[in-house]
Structures are given as structure tokens and as C-alpha cells.
Design a protein around this motif. Structure first.
Motif, PDB file in Angstrom:
ATOM      1  N   GLY A  25       0.818  -1.216   0.000  1.00 35.11           N
ATOM      2  CA  GLY A  25       0.000   0.000   0.000  1.00 35.11           C
ATOM      3  C   GLY A  25       0.851   1.264   0.000  1.00 35.11           C
ATOM      4  O   GLY A  25       0.549   2.228  -0.701  1.00 35.11           O
ATOM      5  N   ALA A  26       1.911   1.244   0.793  1.00 40.34           N
ATOM      6  CA  ALA A  26       2.811   2.404   0.841  1.00 40.34           C
ATOM      7  C   ALA A  26       3.509   2.587  -0.506  1.00 40.34           C
ATOM      8  O   ALA A  26       3.697   3.719  -0.968  1.00 40.34           O
ATOM      9  CB  ALA A  26       3.841   2.234   1.950  1.00 40.34           C
ATOM     10  N   LEU A  27       3.866   1.485  -1.148  1.00 44.52           N
ATOM     11  CA  LEU A  27       4.492   1.555  -2.468  1.00 44.52           C
ATOM     12  C   LEU A  27       3.518   2.136  -3.477  1.00 44.52           C
ATOM     13  O   LEU A  27       3.891   3.016  -4.265  1.00 44.52           O
ATOM     14  CB  LEU A  27       4.963   0.164  -2.912  1.00 44.52           C
ATOM     15  N   ALA A  28       2.273   1.671  -3.449  1.00 44.50           N
ATOM     16  CA  ALA A  28       1.254   2.196  -4.366  1.00 44.50           C
ATOM     17  C   ALA A  28       1.071   3.696  -4.147  1.00 44.50           C
ATOM     18  O   ALA A  28       0.993   4.461  -5.114  1.00 44.50           O
ATOM     19  CB  ALA A  28      -0.063   1.450  -4.174  1.00 44.50           C
ATOM     20  N   ASP A  29       1.036   4.119  -2.891  1.00 46.33           N
ATOM     21  CA  ASP A  29       0.898   5.549  -2.589  1.00 46.33           C
ATOM     22  C   ASP A  29       2.083   6.347  -3.113  1.00 46.33           C
ATOM     23  O   ASP A  29       1.914   7.409  -3.721  1.00 46.33           O
ATOM     24  CB  ASP A  29       0.765   5.775  -1.082  1.00 46.33           C
ATOM     25  N   MET A  30       3.284   5.844  -2.877  1.00 40.68           N
ATOM     26  CA  MET A  30       4.479   6.551  -3.313  1.00 40.68           C
ATOM     27  C   MET A  30       4.535   6.672  -4.835  1.00 40.68           C
ATOM     28  O   MET A  30       4.939   7.699  -5.370  1.00 40.68           O
ATOM     29  CB  MET A  30       5.742   5.869  -2.791  1.00 40.68           C
ATOM     30  N   MET A  31       4.100   5.627  -5.517  1.00 43.18           N
ATOM     31  CA  MET A  31       4.138   5.612  -6.981  1.00 43.18           C
ATOM     32  C   MET A  31       2.886   6.249  -7.599  1.00 43.18           C
ATOM     33  O   MET A  31       2.807   6.419  -8.805  1.00 43.18           O
ATOM     34  CB  MET A  31       4.294   4.174  -7.495  1.00 43.18           C
ATOM     35  N   GLU A  32       1.927   6.592  -6.742  1.00 42.83           N
ATOM     36  CA  GLU A  32       0.656   7.182  -7.178  1.00 42.83           C
ATOM     37  C   GLU A  32      -0.057   6.277  -8.185  1.00 42.83           C
ATOM     38  O   GLU A  32      -0.483   6.710  -9.257  1.00 42.83           O
ATOM     39  CB  GLU A  32       0.873   8.591  -7.731  1.00 42.83           C
ATOM     40  N   VAL A  33      -0.152   4.983  -7.817  1.00 44.99           N
ATOM     41  CA  VAL A  33      -0.849   3.987  -8.627  1.00 44.99           C
ATOM     42  C   VAL A  33      -1.782   3.201  -7.710  1.00 44.99           C
ATOM     43  O   VAL A  33      -1.714   3.316  -6.483  1.00 44.99           O
ATOM     44  CB  VAL A  33       0.126   3.018  -9.338  1.00 44.99           C
ATOM     45  N   SER A  34      -2.622   2.382  -8.295  1.00 46.89           N
ATOM     46  CA  SER A  34      -3.505   1.537  -7.499  1.00 46.89           C
ATOM     47  C   SER A  34      -2.695   0.394  -6.892  1.00 46.89           C
ATOM     48  O   SER A  34      -1.654   0.005  -7.434  1.00 46.89           O
ATOM     49  CB  SER A  34      -4.625   0.978  -8.378  1.00 46.89           C
ATOM     50  N   PRO A  35      -3.183  -0.175  -5.777  1.00 47.50           N
ATOM     51  CA  PRO A  35      -2.504  -1.339  -5.204  1.00 47.50           C
ATOM     52  C   PRO A  35      -2.390  -2.495  -6.206  1.00 47.50           C
ATOM     53  O   PRO A  35      -1.389  -3.215  -6.202  1.00 47.50           O
ATOM     54  CB  PRO A  35      -3.381  -1.713  -4.006  1.00 47.50           C
ATOM     55  N   ALA A  36      -3.390  -2.657  -7.063  1.00 50.40           N
ATOM     56  CA  ALA A  36      -3.337  -3.723  -8.071  1.00 50.40           C
ATOM     57  C   ALA A  36      -2.181  -3.500  -9.043  1.00 50.40           C
ATOM     58  O   ALA A  36      -1.468  -4.447  -9.408  1.00 50.40           O
ATOM     59  CB  ALA A  36      -4.660  -3.805  -8.826  1.00 50.40           C
ATOM     60  N   SER A  37      -1.981  -2.261  -9.460  1.00 50.75           N
ATOM     61  CA  SER A  37      -0.860  -1.946 -10.358  1.00 50.75           C
ATOM     62  C   SER A  37       0.479  -2.186  -9.672  1.00 50.75           C
ATOM     63  O   SER A  37       1.415  -2.701 -10.280  1.00 50.75           O
ATOM     64  CB  SER A  37      -0.940  -0.488 -10.831  1.00 50.75           C
ATOM     65  N   ALA A  38       0.560  -1.800  -8.396  1.00 48.82           N
ATOM     66  CA  ALA A  38       1.795  -2.028  -7.642  1.00 48.82           C
ATOM     67  C   ALA A  38       2.071  -3.528  -7.529  1.00 48.82           C
ATOM     68  O   ALA A  38       3.210  -3.967  -7.733  1.00 48.82           O
ATOM     69  CB  ALA A  38       1.699  -1.392  -6.257  1.00 48.82           C
ATOM     70  N   ASN A  39       1.039  -4.307  -7.243  1.00 48.71           N
ATOM     71  CA  ASN A  39       1.210  -5.759  -7.146  1.00 48.71           C
ATOM     72  C   ASN A  39       1.649  -6.369  -8.473  1.00 48.71           C
ATOM     73  O   ASN A  39       2.474  -7.279  -8.495  1.00 48.71           O
ATOM     74  CB  ASN A  39      -0.089  -6.430  -6.672  1.00 48.71           C
ATOM     75  N   GLU A  40       1.115  -5.860  -9.550  1.00 49.67           N
ATOM     76  CA  GLU A  40       1.505  -6.360 -10.870  1.00 49.67           C
ATOM     77  C   GLU A  40       2.995  -6.117 -11.125  1.00 49.67           C
ATOM     78  O   GLU A  40       3.716  -7.005 -11.579  1.00 49.67           O
ATOM     79  CB  GLU A  40       0.653  -5.693 -11.949  1.00 49.67           C
ATOM     80  N   MET A  41       3.451  -4.920 -10.806  1.00 50.72           N
ATOM     81  CA  MET A  41       4.865  -4.609 -11.019  1.00 50.72           C
ATOM     82  C   MET A  41       5.749  -5.392 -10.061  1.00 50.72           C
ATOM     83  O   MET A  41       6.836  -5.836 -10.442  1.00 50.72           O
ATOM     84  CB  MET A  41       5.130  -3.112 -10.872  1.00 50.72           C
ATOM     85  N   ILE A  42       5.288  -5.598  -8.842  1.00 51.00           N
ATOM     86  CA  ILE A  42       6.059  -6.409  -7.890  1.00 51.00           C
ATOM     87  C   ILE A  42       6.271  -7.806  -8.467  1.00 51.00           C
ATOM     88  O   ILE A  42       7.366  -8.365  -8.379  1.00 51.00           O
ATOM     89  CB  ILE A  42       5.367  -6.456  -6.511  1.00 51.00           C
ATOM     90  N   GLY A  43       5.240  -8.362  -9.073  1.00 54.58           N
ATOM     91  CA  GLY A  43       5.358  -9.674  -9.714  1.00 54.58           C
ATOM     92  C   GLY A  43       6.400  -9.671 -10.819  1.00 54.58           C
ATOM     93  O   GLY A  43       7.190 -10.615 -10.952  1.00 54.58           O
ATOM     94  N   LYS A  44       6.425  -8.608 -11.604  1.00 57.56           N
ATOM     95  CA  LYS A  44       7.421  -8.487 -12.680  1.00 57.56           C
ATOM     96  C   LYS A  44       8.828  -8.378 -12.100  1.00 57.56           C
ATOM     97  O   LYS A  44       9.774  -8.972 -12.621  1.00 57.56           O
ATOM     98  CB  LYS A  44       7.112  -7.285 -13.565  1.00 57.56           C
TER      99      LYS A  44
END
Length: 150
Positions: A25-44
């Protein structure tokens, strides 16, 4: 610097601030993206061997991820200091964030010769204040705060 570099940089800074895994959640906030988008990039990032994600604990960078994050942070600092210290851009942080994805290593190296980067970089970057200690504006703000306190 590409999007993956921006993410590893953000994870690195969050790990430094939290002294442990970066919360999604903190990563999504910092990147100004949705948690789903952050999770997708984490997977990559995991598939590239740059990060490890543990459900409900957060994401941590691998050794390769840390190296890449430090390089990305150094590039960001170079851009930020160039805009602030050399070009005297008032909104240098917003501009640095806009330029960050399109500045490659070669351009960053050339900008680096102009700003005369300190050898401590990127350790001179304080994630809690979101600033490099060598920014001219930081020194000016500190002096003004001191004068007001007197």
C-alpha cells in the motif's frame, strides 16, 4: 530510467524508512498507482530477480535489486540537483519526477559532470525528508529557519 527502476527506487526508499519490507500500500501511494498496479509490477520485479514479495509482510529487494535501486536513486539525485542547483528551477522536484523516466545513464553521467556529485551519493539522500542534503535549496531553507528561530 524505466518504470521498473522507479519501482525499485521506491521500494528501496520505503525499506530504508520502514527498516524492513516495503508495504504494498505504501508503495502504491508513493508511486501514485492503485494497489493492483503495484502488485503487478512487484510480480514483474520478482520474475526478474530484483525483489521478493511475502504476502502480508511486504516486498524486499534482492542484492541485484538494491544495486539497481541505488543506481536509479543516484540518477534521480543527479536530475534533481541539476534542475535545482544549476538551472534554478523552482519546481525542481516535480520536474525531476517528470524527467526521471526519460533520462538514461549516458545523459545522467553528462549531467553529473556539471553538478560535481559528491562521492556519498546516493547515501546523501534522506528518504524521510525526500531530499538530498546537497541541494542548494535545502541549505537556504535551513538558514531561513535558523534566522526565524533567532
Amino acid at each position: 530510467m524505466n518504470t521498473a527502476d522507479q519501482y525499485v527506487k521506491a521500494i528501496y526508499l520505503l525499506q530504508e524508512m520502514e527498516d524492513g519490507p516495503a508495504a504494498t500500500g505504501a508503495l502504491a501511494d508513493m508511486m501514485e498507482v492503485s494497489p493492483a498496479s503495484a502488485n503487478e509490477m512487484i510480480g514483474k520485479l520478482e520474475s526478474r530477480g530484483l525483489a521478493e514479495h511475502e504476502k502480508y509482510k511486504g516486498v524486499t529487494l534482492t542484492d541485484d535489486g538494491i544495486v539497481r535501486a541505488r543506481d536509479a536513486l543516484q540518477t534521480y539525485c543527479i536530475i534533481e540537483r541539476f534542475l535545482s542547483n544549476v538551472l534554478d528551477v523552482e519546481e525542481f522536484r516535480a520536474e525531476a519526477r517528470e524527467l526521471e523516466p526519460v533520462i538514461d545513464g549516458m545523459i545522467a553521467e553528462r549531467l553529473d559532470t556539471i553538478i560535481d556529485r559528491n562521492s556519498e551519493c546516493p547515501d546523501c539522500f534522506d528518504p524521510e525528508t525526500d531530499a538530498c542534503e546537497y541541494l542548494d535549496v535545502c541549505g537556504a531553507e535551513t538558514e531561513t529557519e535558523t534566522e526565524v528561530a533567532d
